[in-house]
Design a protein around this motif. Structure first.
Motif, PDB file in Angstrom:
ATOM      1  N   LYS A 149      -7.158  38.280  37.917  1.00 29.27           N
ATOM      2  CA  LYS A 149      -6.382  38.575  36.709  1.00 29.27           C
ATOM      3  C   LYS A 149      -5.457  39.772  36.910  1.00 29.27           C
ATOM      4  N   ALA A 150      -5.878  40.689  37.784  1.00 37.28           N
ATOM      5  CA  ALA A 150      -5.062  41.870  38.051  1.00 37.28           C
ATOM      6  C   ALA A 150      -3.927  41.587  39.029  1.00 37.28           C
ATOM      7  N   GLY A 151      -3.891  40.386  39.559  1.00 37.99           N
ATOM      8  CA  GLY A 151      -2.837  40.026  40.501  1.00 37.99           C
ATOM      9  C   GLY A 151      -3.177  40.271  41.949  1.00 37.99           C
ATOM     10  N   GLY A 152      -4.418  40.631  42.213  1.00 37.61           N
ATOM     11  CA  GLY A 152      -4.843  40.830  43.590  1.00 37.61           C
ATOM     12  C   GLY A 152      -5.520  42.168  43.788  1.00 37.61           C
ATOM     13  N   GLY A 153      -6.110  42.340  44.958  1.00 41.78           N
ATOM     14  CA  GLY A 153      -6.819  43.571  45.296  1.00 41.78           C
ATOM     15  C   GLY A 153      -7.929  43.276  46.262  1.00 41.78           C
ATOM     16  N   THR A 154      -8.852  44.213  46.375  1.00 34.97           N
ATOM     17  CA  THR A 154      -9.989  44.092  47.286  1.00 34.97           C
ATOM     18  C   THR A 154     -11.278  44.008  46.489  1.00 34.97           C
ATOM     19  N   VAL A 155     -12.034  42.964  46.730  1.00 38.94           N
ATOM     20  CA  VAL A 155     -13.364  42.828  46.147  1.00 38.94           C
ATOM     21  C   VAL A 155     -14.358  43.336  47.182  1.00 38.94           C
ATOM     22  N   ARG A 156     -15.029  44.431  46.837  1.00 41.10           N
ATOM     23  CA  ARG A 156     -15.869  45.123  47.825  1.00 41.10           C
ATOM     24  C   ARG A 156     -17.336  44.871  47.562  1.00 41.10           C
ATOM     25  N   PHE A 157     -18.054  44.558  48.671  1.00 42.71           N
ATOM     26  CA  PHE A 157     -19.499  44.445  48.659  1.00 42.71           C
ATOM     27  C   PHE A 157     -20.058  45.610  49.478  1.00 42.71           C
ATOM     28  N   PRO A 158     -20.578  46.658  48.821  1.00 43.90           N
ATOM     29  CA  PRO A 158     -21.246  47.723  49.585  1.00 43.90           C
ATOM     30  C   PRO A 158     -22.507  47.183  50.261  1.00 43.90           C
ATOM     31  N   ALA A 159     -23.116  47.996  51.103  1.00 45.02           N
ATOM     32  CA  ALA A 159     -24.335  47.577  51.794  1.00 45.02           C
ATOM     33  C   ALA A 159     -25.381  47.101  50.789  1.00 45.02           C
ATOM     34  N   GLY A 160     -26.050  46.019  51.144  1.00 48.47           N
ATOM     35  CA  GLY A 160     -27.051  45.416  50.275  1.00 48.47           C
ATOM     36  C   GLY A 160     -27.078  43.924  50.515  1.00 48.47           C
ATOM     37  N   THR A 161     -28.049  43.240  49.915  1.00 47.84           N
ATOM     38  CA  THR A 161     -28.157  41.790  50.031  1.00 47.84           C
ATOM     39  C   THR A 161     -27.924  41.185  48.654  1.00 47.84           C
ATOM     40  N   TYR A 162     -26.875  40.380  48.556  1.00 44.19           N
ATOM     41  CA  TYR A 162     -26.431  39.842  47.279  1.00 44.19           C
ATOM     42  C   TYR A 162     -26.770  38.352  47.218  1.00 44.19           C
ATOM     43  N   LEU A 163     -27.791  38.023  46.468  1.00 44.83           N
ATOM     44  CA  LEU A 163     -28.218  36.641  46.311  1.00 44.83           C
ATOM     45  C   LEU A 163     -27.319  35.953  45.292  1.00 44.83           C
ATOM     46  N   SER A 164     -26.792  34.800  45.667  1.00 41.41           N
ATOM     47  CA  SER A 164     -25.817  34.173  44.791  1.00 41.41           C
ATOM     48  C   SER A 164     -25.816  32.657  44.909  1.00 41.41           C
ATOM     49  N   LYS A 165     -25.501  32.015  43.784  1.00 38.67           N
ATOM     50  CA  LYS A 165     -25.118  30.611  43.781  1.00 38.67           C
ATOM     51  C   LYS A 165     -23.652  30.532  44.248  1.00 38.67           C
ATOM     52  N   PRO A 166     -23.068  29.334  44.330  1.00 31.77           N
ATOM     53  CA  PRO A 166     -21.682  29.227  44.790  1.00 31.77           C
ATOM     54  C   PRO A 166     -20.708  30.062  43.964  1.00 31.77           C
TER      55      PRO A 166
END
Length: 439
Positions: free
Chosen positions: A61-78
């Motif tokens: 929505k902001a028109g772009g950027g960086t989506v950051r995942f810091p250290a950790g384990t992120y459990l996710s569905k699709p």
């Protein structure tokens, strides 16, 4: 064939210009959207899907950027990338971990599945960082292997890990992709792709876990990747003709890659849309099932032309060279092996007839677990204009079988076979070697 080094240079130069500066004058890509600020826990237990998707959507929505995942384990569905000019950054120590419940991946139709990470019709997409995307494939591999053993060549439907479709200016770099239920990375109908310094891992027994499958893609560079999987290390696929294009796959460069377990550097088996201008150079293979391979069959074939392999080192492969128009969906580990017919009658050339031509293999050394390899066309469509130059292959069993082929040239080729002649010919026109002596 005078393999077009100019073309290769222009591809590499174009890619460098295309991606050399990923910053945007408007500063949009400097914006950082941290998944933890959207509520992701990263503890490996809490389901973080909603927080991750919200972060991706906020970035879009902001028109772009960086989506950051810091250290950790992120459990996710699709999850789905919905905005262009987006960088997904997995920091060192960050793992994006897929759930393994089949219900989470159910597609729109029965027995279909959606990918873990997907995106369509986007531009300027980057997935980067020192982190990992893990597909939690173990639950899926057991029934898949059972199905394959029951019906050799059968691919049990399962999710792919990363599928990006209809994208331009796509970069995947520095990350690890591992344990996909099926294929790991599938750019589809993309133009302008760099895959650099990516590690792809899956157990050798994990069926159909292709590493990188550029499908109907143009202007692709795959470089400095380390791949150790249970199926094709790389498979270039052209399943159907693309409107307005002579070739579905065009201008693909693979360089400085290391292939460990896996089924080799493949083109096919889907080649109906055509494959043109593929260069593979400075790559090493060790313990792979197949080395370099072009595979198709009647009904799935098309034109595959202007293909070059150079500066290739192989150790303990099975075999070194496979160019076949009789692909039988075999794996070397299958208890039952299908092979090309001993006698075959020419059929009418049709839209799905495989046509391979203008192939150059140079500066290749290999040791093979069994045979040296095969170059086998169809009686109605001979494999043509293949040059082997400065090639040394040592096989533990038989030599190189050449059948239904013409314009095959050997230049400084040495094939050492423990059983029978180094080259076995049948309906083959080969220059540069002595004809086999009558038995």
């Amino acid at each position: 064939m005078n393999l077009n080094h100019k073309t290769v240079f222009m591809i590499a130069l174009g890619m460098a210009l295309l991606f050399g500066d990923t910053s945007r004058a408007d500063g949009l890509t400097s914006r950082v959207f941290d998944v933890k600020e959207s509520g992701a826990k990263g503890d490996g237990k809490t389901l973080d899907t909603d927080a991750i998707q919200k972060t991706l959507d906020d970035c879009a929505k902001a028109g772009g950027g960086t989506v950051r995942f810091p250290a950790g384990t992120y459990l996710s569905k699709p999850i789905v990338l919905r905005g262009s000019s987006t960088t997904v950054q997995l920091d060192a120590g960050a793992t994006l971990l897929a759930t393994d419940d089949p219900a989470d991946f159910a597609g729109a139709t029965s027995n279909s599945f959606i990918p873990f990470i997907s995106g369509k019709n986007l531009h300027d997409i980057t997935i980067t960082g020192q982190g990992t995307v893990d597909g939690s494939g173990a639950r899926w591999w057991i029934p898949a292997e059972a199905a394959r053993q029951k019906t050799p060549g059968y691919t049990l439907p399962r999710p792919n890990l990363v599928v990006l479709t209809g994208c331009t200016n796509l970069r995947i770099e520095n990350i690890t992709l591992q344990n996909s239920p099926k294929f790991h990375l599938v750019p589809t109908d993309c133009d302008g792709v760099i895959i650099s310094n990516v590690t792809v891992l899956a157990p050798a027994h994990a069926a159909n876990t292709d590493a990188i499958d550029p499908s109907a893609c143009r202007n692709v560079v795959i470089t400095k990747c380390r791949i150790d999987v249970g199926d094709d290390n790389i498979a270039i696929k052209a399943g159907r003709a693309q409107p307005g294009r002579l070739f579905a796959c065009d201008n693909i460069l693979v360089t400085d890659c290391t292939f460990l377990h896996g089924h080799g550097m493949s083109i096919g088996s889907e080649t109906a849309g055509g494959v043109h201008n593929v260069t593979v150079r400075n790559c090493t293979f060790e313990n792979t099932e197949n080395g370099i391979r072009i595979k198709s069959q009647r009904g799935r074939g098309g034109v595959v032309e202007n293909i070059s392999y150079s500066d290739i080192t192989m150790k303990n492969v099975d075999p070194a060279i496979t160019l076949t128009s009789y692909y039988m969906f075999n794996s070397a580990g299958d208890a039952k092996q299908k092979s090309e017919p001993a006698k075959d009658t020419a059929q009418a050339v049709a839209a799905g007839t495989p046509i391979y031509r203008n192939i150059h293999i140079s500066n290749l050394t290999a040791t093979c677990q069994r045979a040296a390899g095969i170059i086998i066309g169809l009686p109605e469509s001979l494999i043509s204009d293949v040059t082997l130059e400065n090639v040394q292959i040592t096989s533990a069993t038989t030599g190189l079988k050449i059948q239904n082929a013409k314009g095959i040239q050997f230049k400084n080729v040495q094939i050492t076979a423990q059983q029978g002649p180094p080259v076995i010919m049948d309906n083959a026109e080969v220059t540069g070697i002595a004809a086999p002596q009558p038995r």
